[in-house]
Design a protein around this motif. Structure first.
Motif, short mmCIF file in Angstrom:
data_model
loop_
_atom_site.label_atom_id
_atom_site.label_comp_id
_atom_site.label_asym_id
_atom_site.label_seq_id
_atom_site.Cartn_x
_atom_site.Cartn_y
_atom_site.Cartn_z
N TYR A 1 35.23 51.29 36.54
CA TYR A 1 36.13 52.37 36.93
C TYR A 1 35.66 53.01 38.24
O TYR A 1 34.46 53.00 38.54
CB TYR A 1 36.21 53.42 35.84
CG TYR A 1 37.19 53.07 34.73
CD1 TYR A 1 38.41 53.72 34.62
CD2 TYR A 1 36.89 52.07 33.81
CE1 TYR A 1 39.31 53.40 33.61
CE2 TYR A 1 37.78 51.73 32.80
CZ TYR A 1 38.99 52.40 32.70
OH TYR A 1 39.88 52.06 31.72
N PRO A 2 36.57 53.57 39.02
CA PRO A 2 36.16 54.25 40.24
C PRO A 2 35.17 55.38 39.94
O PRO A 2 35.20 55.99 38.87
CB PRO A 2 37.47 54.81 40.79
CG PRO A 2 38.54 53.94 40.20
CD PRO A 2 38.03 53.58 38.83
N LEU B 1 44.69 56.36 38.40
CA LEU B 1 44.76 54.91 38.47
C LEU B 1 46.17 54.40 38.19
O LEU B 1 46.88 54.95 37.36
CB LEU B 1 43.80 54.29 37.45
CG LEU B 1 42.32 54.69 37.53
CD1 LEU B 1 41.51 53.89 36.50
CD2 LEU B 1 41.76 54.46 38.92
N SER B 2 46.53 53.33 38.88
CA SER B 2 47.78 52.66 38.57
C SER B 2 47.63 51.97 37.21
O SER B 2 46.51 51.64 36.78
CB SER B 2 48.13 51.64 39.65
OG SER B 2 47.22 50.55 39.61
N HIS C 1 45.18 52.00 43.68
CA HIS C 1 45.52 50.61 43.38
C HIS C 1 44.34 49.66 43.49
O HIS C 1 44.45 48.49 43.09
CB HIS C 1 46.64 50.14 44.30
CG HIS C 1 47.97 50.73 43.98
ND1 HIS C 1 48.85 50.17 43.08
CD2 HIS C 1 48.58 51.86 44.44
CE1 HIS C 1 49.94 50.91 42.99
NE2 HIS C 1 49.80 51.95 43.80
N GLY C 2 43.22 50.11 44.02
CA GLY C 2 42.08 49.22 44.15
C GLY C 2 40.84 49.96 44.63
O GLY C 2 40.93 51.06 45.18
N LYS D 1 40.39 43.77 51.46
CA LYS D 1 40.97 44.25 50.20
C LYS D 1 42.49 44.22 50.25
O LYS D 1 43.14 43.89 49.25
CB LYS D 1 40.48 45.68 49.91
CG LYS D 1 40.85 46.20 48.53
CD LYS D 1 40.13 45.41 47.45
CE LYS D 1 40.44 45.93 46.06
NZ LYS D 1 39.74 45.16 45.01
N LEU D 2 43.07 44.56 51.40
CA LEU D 2 44.53 44.59 51.51
C LEU D 2 45.13 43.22 51.25
O LEU D 2 46.24 43.10 50.73
CB LEU D 2 44.94 45.08 52.90
CG LEU D 2 44.81 46.58 53.17
CD1 LEU D 2 45.31 46.92 54.57
CD2 LEU D 2 45.58 47.39 52.13
N GLN D 3 44.39 42.16 51.60
CA GLN D 3 44.89 40.81 51.39
C GLN D 3 44.96 40.46 49.90
O GLN D 3 45.71 39.59 49.50
CB GLN D 3 44.01 39.81 52.12
CG GLN D 3 44.02 39.96 53.63
CD GLN D 3 43.08 38.99 54.32
OE1 GLN D 3 42.54 38.07 53.70
NE2 GLN D 3 42.88 39.17 55.62
N GLN D 4 44.18 41.16 49.08
CA GLN D 4 44.16 40.90 47.65
C GLN D 4 45.23 41.68 46.90
O GLN D 4 45.59 41.33 45.78
CB GLN D 4 42.79 41.26 47.07
CG GLN D 4 41.63 40.52 47.71
CD GLN D 4 40.29 41.05 47.25
OE1 GLN D 4 40.21 41.83 46.29
NE2 GLN D 4 39.22 40.64 47.91
N LEU D 5 45.70 42.76 47.51
CA LEU D 5 46.68 43.63 46.84
C LEU D 5 48.10 43.25 47.20
O LEU D 5 48.35 42.64 48.25
CB LEU D 5 46.41 45.09 47.22
CG LEU D 5 45.04 45.64 46.83
CD1 LEU D 5 44.83 47.03 47.41
CD2 LEU D 5 44.88 45.68 45.32
#
Length: 363
Positions: A68-69, A54-55, A89-90, A19-23
């Motif tokens: 949504y979360p 949420l951002s 953020h995700g 996920k970090l690679q997408q943000l």
């Protein structure tokens, strides 16, 4: 605060790195949503429980309520104000999703809880005991990816618990059924395999079935408010008003959810055939592969009803639910969802013309 207590493990670490690679490059850390309060969330992170929202970018990218979360989600947090507040953020990809259609005619998905290992389907052993309703909950459970387990609560109020357990087992082949009494402390040991360290369970059922009492009983604390059921109809009042996650002393994580007055199913992902596995097995012997089990000659399902092997009420509920799910998957409904997703953020547009129930009857 140790987020491993909330189920963080090697599997989630791998998803986190992906996920970090997408943000966008920023300082982020993982957290799990433990409370859903609408516009804001309670999130547990390394600093403890904090408020999160949420951002703007994430909110703008979400096309429907199902994206949504939800309680149980693992999310990427940017800490604010020295760790007292966070911006989400995700959301990490979910392992399981318990969802239903929102009440009314609006064609929107409502997430009950996510990343749940075991779903406790709760029914009280009083006048509210309803096998047909449980069949619908089983469809939701099988569609979610979580393991369904039926809890029959308030066993101390029932004089024929053994008969009702047998009736429920017949309607839920292959699903574990446990009768428990929080008042007498009976049945807790049977539930220990489901609430071990790192495992997440969720409770769902109609109002007054004893979900909040179960949370308090399994935790050994008064975490949730409870109310007595109404006399005369054995129906309960809404005690839990939002979804919330708690850590149990046995190391498990439990999610309590508001009681449901009605359960409108979302799209089917094989849950119907799993919940009605006996009918699916019988149908394999029908003369016609597209048999609807209504009046067709050579229908093995109707023959089973005639011989007493299959309860006719179970078949009728199967037909009714099948029709509902076919409607949910129809082009008309899919178009309404696209329209709602493309609309401006806010209250989704309400269906025009016939109500959801009337259209279903005509389908």
């Amino acid at each position: 605060m140790n987020i491993e207590q909330y189920g963080w493990n090697e599997e989630w670490k791998m998803k986190w790195n992906e996920k970090l690679q997408q943000l966008e490059a920023r300082i982020l850390e993982p957290g799990r949503i433990v409370g859903d309060f609408g516009s804001k969330y309670r999130v547990t992170a390394s600093t403890g429980e904090i408020w999160g929202e949420l951002s703007g970018k994430l909110r703008h990218s979400l096309s429907g309520s199902g994206e949504y979360p939800a309680v149980g989600d693992w999310v990427a947090l940017a800490m604010q104000d020295g760790g007292e507040h966070a911006v989400i953020h995700g959301v990490l990809p979910r392992r399981s999703v318990i969802s239903r259609k929102v009440a009314g005619v609006t064609q929107e998905e409502q997430i009950v809880a996510s990343n749940v290992d075991t779903l406790f389907l709760v029914s009280a052993l009083n006048d509210d005991f309803n096998v047909r309703r449980m069949e619908r909950y089983l469809i939701m459970a099988w569609n979610s990816g979580a393991n369904p387990v039926i809890l029959l609560t308030k066993a101390d109020l029932c004089t024929d618990a053994a008969d009702k357990i047998a009736e429920m087992q017949l309607a839920a082949p292959g699903v574990a059924v446990h009768a428990v009494s929080a008042l007498l402390g009976d049945g807790r040991d049977e539930l220990l395999p489901y609430i071990g360290r790192g495992q997440t369970v969720a409770l769902t059922g109609s109002s007054g079935c004893g979900k909040s009492t179960m949370v308090n009983w399994l935790s050994g604390q008064n975490l949730q408010l409870t109310q007595d059921i109404r006399e005369g109809d054995s129906r309960g009042r809404h005690t839990t008003t939002h979804r919330e996650l708690f850590v149990l002393p046995d190391g498990g994580i439990i999610v309590d959810t508001p009681g449901m007055r009605e359960l409108q199913l979302w799209e089917d992902d094989g849950g119907l055939n799993l919940a009605f596995g006996d009918i699916s097995t019988l149908a394999a012997d029908c003369r016609f592969s597209d048999c609807r089990h209504v009046r067709e000659e050579g229908c093995a399902v109707l023959e089973a009803v005639a011989s007493g092997v299959l309860d006719e009420k179970r078949l009728l509920n199967y037909r009714k639910t099948q029709k509902e799910l076919l409607f949910q998957n129809s082009k008309e409904v899919k178009q309404k969802r696209k329209t709602a997703a493309a609309s401006v953020k806010g209250t989704p547009p309400r269906a025009k013309g016939n109500s959801w129930q009337r259209v279903l009857e005509e389908y």
